[in-house]
Design a protein around this motif. Structure first.
Motif, PDB file in Angstrom:
ATOM      1  N   ARG A 221      -5.026   4.531  -3.962  1.00 33.96           N
ATOM      2  CA  ARG A 221      -5.103   5.081  -2.602  1.00 33.96           C
ATOM      3  C   ARG A 221      -6.137   4.356  -1.748  1.00 33.96           C
ATOM      4  O   ARG A 221      -6.267   4.640  -0.567  1.00 33.96           O
ATOM      5  CB  ARG A 221      -5.453   6.563  -2.663  1.00 33.96           C
ATOM      6  N   GLY A 222      -6.900   3.453  -2.343  1.00 34.12           N
ATOM      7  CA  GLY A 222      -7.932   2.735  -1.610  1.00 34.12           C
ATOM      8  C   GLY A 222      -9.212   3.530  -1.436  1.00 34.12           C
ATOM      9  O   GLY A 222     -10.075   3.159  -0.651  1.00 34.12           O
TER      10      GLY A 222
ATOM     11  N   THR B  64       0.815  -1.215   0.000  1.00 31.12           N
ATOM     12  CA  THR B  64       0.000   0.000   0.000  1.00 31.12           C
ATOM     13  C   THR B  64       0.847   1.263   0.000  1.00 31.12           C
ATOM     14  O   THR B  64       0.460   2.255  -0.611  1.00 31.12           O
ATOM     15  CB  THR B  64      -0.969   0.019   1.193  1.00 31.12           C
TER      16      THR B  64
ATOM     17  N   GLN C 289     -13.012   1.171  -5.122  1.00 38.84           N
ATOM     18  CA  GLN C 289     -12.803  -0.246  -5.401  1.00 38.84           C
ATOM     19  C   GLN C 289     -13.058  -0.502  -6.879  1.00 38.84           C
ATOM     20  O   GLN C 289     -13.860   0.178  -7.511  1.00 38.84           O
ATOM     21  CB  GLN C 289     -13.769  -1.099  -4.564  1.00 38.84           C
TER      22      GLN C 289
END
Length: 75
Positions: A52-53, A5, A56
Motif C-alpha cells: 500500500r506504500g 500500484t 518502505q
C-alpha cells in the motif's frame, strides 16, 4: 521497472490465505519455490503495508525475507 500500484493495492486487500496463495504464484512465476506454509500474520500485515506504500522496505531486506522462505522450502 514500473510497479502497478493499483494491482498492489488489490493484492493488499486480499485475506491472508488468498494473499499468500498469490504471493506463492508470483514467486514461482519468477523462479522461486517458497515454502507453502503461511507466514505469521505480522509478516503478512507488513507485506500489505509495503504494497500500500505505507512502509518502505530495502531491496536487501526484501531479498532476505525471500531467501528465508525459499530456504525453508528446501527442508
Amino acid at each position: 521497472m514500473k510497479i502497478n500500484t493499483e494491482g498492489m493495492r488489490a493484492y493488499a486487500n486480499l485475506d491472508d490465505r488468498a494473499l499468500w496463495a498469490e504471493l506463492l504464484k508470483l514467486a514461482e512465476s519468477h523462479g522461486y519455490k517458497l515454502k507453502a506454509d503461511m507466514p505469521p500474520k505480522e509478516l503478512l500485515d507488513r507485506i500489505r503495508r509495503v504494497m500500500r506504500g505505507e512502509e518502505q522496505i530495502s531491496l536487501g531486506e526484501g531479498m532476505k525475507i525471500l531467501r528465508e522462505y525459499k530456504d525453508r522450502g528446501k527442508k
